[in-house]
Design an enzyme around this catalytic site. Structure first.
Site, short mmCIF file in Angstrom:
data_model
loop_
_atom_site.label_atom_id
_atom_site.label_comp_id
_atom_site.label_asym_id
_atom_site.label_seq_id
_atom_site.Cartn_x
_atom_site.Cartn_y
_atom_site.Cartn_z
N CYS A 1 24.99 -5.69 -10.08
CA CYS A 1 23.60 -6.18 -10.11
C CYS A 1 23.34 -7.25 -9.06
O CYS A 1 22.22 -7.39 -8.58
CB CYS A 1 23.26 -6.72 -11.50
SG CYS A 1 24.43 -7.94 -12.11
N LEU B 1 28.60 5.17 -20.91
CA LEU B 1 29.25 5.69 -19.71
C LEU B 1 30.63 5.08 -19.48
O LEU B 1 31.42 5.63 -18.70
CB LEU B 1 28.37 5.45 -18.47
CG LEU B 1 27.05 6.22 -18.42
CD1 LEU B 1 26.29 5.87 -17.16
CD2 LEU B 1 27.30 7.73 -18.49
N ILE C 1 34.18 11.36 -19.20
CA ILE C 1 34.48 12.09 -17.97
C ILE C 1 35.05 11.12 -16.93
O ILE C 1 34.45 10.07 -16.66
CB ILE C 1 33.23 12.78 -17.41
CG1 ILE C 1 32.72 13.83 -18.42
CG2 ILE C 1 33.51 13.43 -16.05
CD1 ILE C 1 31.41 14.45 -18.04
N ASP D 1 37.88 5.33 -16.33
CA ASP D 1 36.65 5.43 -17.13
C ASP D 1 35.41 5.19 -16.28
O ASP D 1 34.41 5.89 -16.42
CB ASP D 1 36.71 4.41 -18.26
CG ASP D 1 35.64 4.64 -19.32
OD1 ASP D 1 35.13 5.77 -19.42
OD2 ASP D 1 35.33 3.69 -20.06
N GLU E 1 20.12 -10.38 -18.40
CA GLU E 1 20.67 -10.38 -17.04
C GLU E 1 20.43 -8.98 -16.51
O GLU E 1 21.08 -8.03 -16.91
CB GLU E 1 22.15 -10.74 -17.06
CG GLU E 1 22.67 -11.28 -15.73
CD GLU E 1 23.29 -10.23 -14.86
OE1 GLU E 1 22.54 -9.59 -14.09
OE2 GLU E 1 24.51 -10.03 -14.95
N TRP F 1 28.02 -0.64 -17.69
CA TRP F 1 29.20 0.16 -17.40
C TRP F 1 29.94 -0.25 -16.13
O TRP F 1 31.02 0.27 -15.86
CB TRP F 1 28.84 1.64 -17.31
CG TRP F 1 27.59 1.96 -16.51
CD1 TRP F 1 26.37 2.26 -17.02
CD2 TRP F 1 27.44 2.02 -15.08
NE1 TRP F 1 25.47 2.50 -16.01
CE2 TRP F 1 26.10 2.36 -14.80
CE3 TRP F 1 28.32 1.81 -14.01
CZ2 TRP F 1 25.61 2.50 -13.50
CZ3 TRP F 1 27.83 1.95 -12.71
CH2 TRP F 1 26.50 2.29 -12.47
N SER G 1 19.61 -2.62 -16.79
CA SER G 1 18.46 -2.41 -15.91
C SER G 1 17.25 -3.20 -16.39
O SER G 1 17.12 -3.52 -17.59
CB SER G 1 18.11 -0.92 -15.86
OG SER G 1 17.55 -0.50 -17.10
N GLU H 1 16.43 -1.26 -6.50
CA GLU H 1 17.87 -1.37 -6.68
C GLU H 1 18.51 0.02 -6.68
O GLU H 1 18.09 0.90 -7.43
CB GLU H 1 18.18 -2.08 -7.99
CG GLU H 1 19.66 -2.31 -8.22
CD GLU H 1 19.93 -3.06 -9.52
OE1 GLU H 1 20.83 -3.92 -9.53
OE2 GLU H 1 19.23 -2.79 -10.52
N LYS I 1 27.71 -3.53 -28.26
CA LYS I 1 27.34 -2.15 -27.96
C LYS I 1 27.51 -1.94 -26.45
O LYS I 1 26.63 -2.24 -25.67
CB LYS I 1 25.89 -1.88 -28.38
CG LYS I 1 25.60 -0.40 -28.77
CD LYS I 1 25.93 0.63 -27.70
CE LYS I 1 24.82 0.70 -26.67
NZ LYS I 1 25.08 1.82 -25.68
#
Length: 502
Positions: free
Chosen positions: A292, A187, A26, A97, A258, A159, A237, A391, A183
């Site tokens: 982050c 998203l 999307i 994206d 990280e 993402w 996360s 966060e 991997k």
């Protein structure tokens, strides 16, 4: 703009997922479906791991794992060249994206190419470092060090910088001689799949890099726990990082994490107000605030607080919010509907807890579609509020004042995270004191967010451990073997020799 239709990239070929499932993509700026990506599962992970194992062993390792660093560097430089050749296309794909402004995405592509080039340099340096001597206290022994690839590595990436964060892991892993399974986040995976096509075009040996798109529980978890994966590197996360750490622990495999952050930016009363205001906004609103290391907790000296916040609002009002492909866009769309709602919930909770929404906090009036949120500045924040502690991963800056340097440091370190921190002051001795006092892996002085492939990147506390980028980034993917040889003609002489009569 439609996205290319790809399968999984495994063993140098495009392969349909075993279960044939796909995930819709999307465009966050329009909320329209623009294509789909393959959805890998544990069965596909198993196939990719086998391909990576074969790549390491092929021709006795001479094709990749035990080849010279210079040999691997040629492939890394070829990939970098292709990235630049396809920069325009890749930048547009990245923008539609994940929602980041096109000019930011183009900057990312330059960084991607630069990271591959830098790691090509490191690969070549490995040849010079190989078999390095170790000084010993006894002249009857000689010792040297052999640097070897750690093996098959699983790389799980986020993402917010889809191709760049992948490159931070892929480039050093390949430079070290590893075979990798990437991997990316479901998203935003489109440009990572295009990296597979680039690898095919430059003739990267089959199985050296495999790319599996899909959901975390269905593809990421089996990768993290697979017994034939020798290392996991994860960016994402803290909650997911903890799960990855648990999975890797079952096989006692090394990991690099990280994770999240709630980084401070401390502004003292001796600054140029406009310069400090721009760096403060850039530090939090760059990449749509989805970074982050965002310096999302502003600590400003009380004597300039009113003037500084007025200036911040003036600068924020001037930020162009638009479709990411529109020229001059400086704030695009949040990556997904779920993340959009999460950010708005943080803002509403802050208001309900007594904070003041000084600016933003809602959808821009001129954009009816897309996951857009105005750059948001929240004042009257206390240390007990959610907005101070957690966060957000969106364009939200919370503000608190301080009186003394000591108080600023205490407030800056009042977090479970420790990724980054920034200080802005014309007093460089003060900056040095504050830098040493910050509990963070990265410190910026009179700026926020610059990042270079040559400098190590990583945090402490719940922001993870290990370092990416720089020489340490490559060392993450190496084992060091000590080789010691006895060189004396004399017997060791520890035991009494047996009698000759026997």
């Amino acid at each position: 703009m439609a996205i290319p239709s790809r399968h999984l990239f495994v063993d140098g070929e495009w392969k349909e997922p075993v279960k044939k499932n796909r995930i819709s993509v999307i465009n966050p700026a329009t909320e329209q479906i623009i294509g789909d990506i393959p959805a890998a599962t544990a069965e596909d992970v198993a196939v990719a791991v086998e391909a990576a194992r074969r790549a390491l062993k092929r021709n006795g390792g001479k094709e990749w794992s035990s080849a010279s660093g210079a040999h691997r560097a040629k492939y890394l430089r070829a990939i970098a060249s292709k990235i630049i050749e396809k920069k325009t296309e890749l930048s547009k794909l990245e923008a539609i994206d994940c929602g980041k402004p096109l000019e930011e995405a183009a900057w990312d592509m330059d960084d991607v190419a630069g990271c591959f080039e830098y790691n090509a340099d490191l690969a070549e340096e490995l040849d010079r470092k190989q078999n390095a001597s170790v000084a010993l206290p006894l002249d009857t022994f000689k010792c040297h060090i052999i640097r070897e690839p750690i093996g098959v590595v699983g790389l799980i990436t986020p993402w917010n910088y889809p191709l760049l964060m992948a490159t931070w892991k892929v480039a050093p892993a390949l430079a070290a001689g590893c075979a990798a399974i990437l991997k990316p986040s479901e998203l935003a995976s489109v440009t990572c799949l295009e990296l597979g096509e680039i690898c095919r075009e430059v003739g990267l040996p089959p199985g050296v890099l495999n790319i599996l798109t899909g959901l975390g529980p269905e593809a990421g978890a089996p990768l993290a726990s697979h017994p034939d994966v020798d290392k996991i590197a994860f960016t994402g996360s803290s909650a997911t990082g903890s799960k990855v750490m648990t999975a890797a622990a079952q096989n006692v495999k090394p990991i690099t994490l990280e994770l999240g952050g709630k980084s401070p930016i401390v502004v003292f009363d001796d600054v140029d107000i406009d310069k400090a205001a721009e760096w403060t906004l850039f530090g939090c609103f760059w990449t749509n605030g989805q970074i982050c290391s965002a310096t999302s907790r502003l600590l400003v000296h009380e004597s300039i607080a009113e003037e500084f916040l007025d200036k911040l609002v003036m600068w924020a009002k001037n930020i162009k919010i638009s479709d990411p492909l529109e020229e001059g866009c400086r704030l695009g769309a949040i990556v997904s509907g779920g993340q959009y709602e999460k950010v708005l919930k943080f803002i509403s909770t802050a208001k309900s807890e007594g904070a003041t929404i000084l600016f933003g906090g809602q959808r821009p009036e001129h954009l009816e579609k897309g996951f857009y949120i105005k750059p948001t500045i929240i004042s009257d924040v206390t240390t007990s509020m959610q907005i101070w502690k957690e966060e957000v991963f969106g364009p939200v800056l919370c503000v608190k004042t301080f009186t003394t340097e000591e108080e600023a440091i205490e407030l800056a370190n009042d977090t479970c995270y420790g990724l980054a921190a920034a200080v802005i002051s014309d007093d460089l001795e003060r900056c040095e004191r504050v830098t040493k006092a910050f509990q963070a892996g990265i410190v910026w002085v009179n700026c926020s967010q610059p990042c270079f492939s040559q400098a190590p990147w990583g945090g402490k506390k719940r922001s993870g451990f290990g370092r990416e980028l720089g020489e340490r980034g490559l060392e993450n993917y190496q084992n060091v073997k000590q080789v010691t040889r006895y060189i004396s003609d004399q017997p060791w002489g520890w035991y009494n020799p047996p009698s000759r009569e026997l």
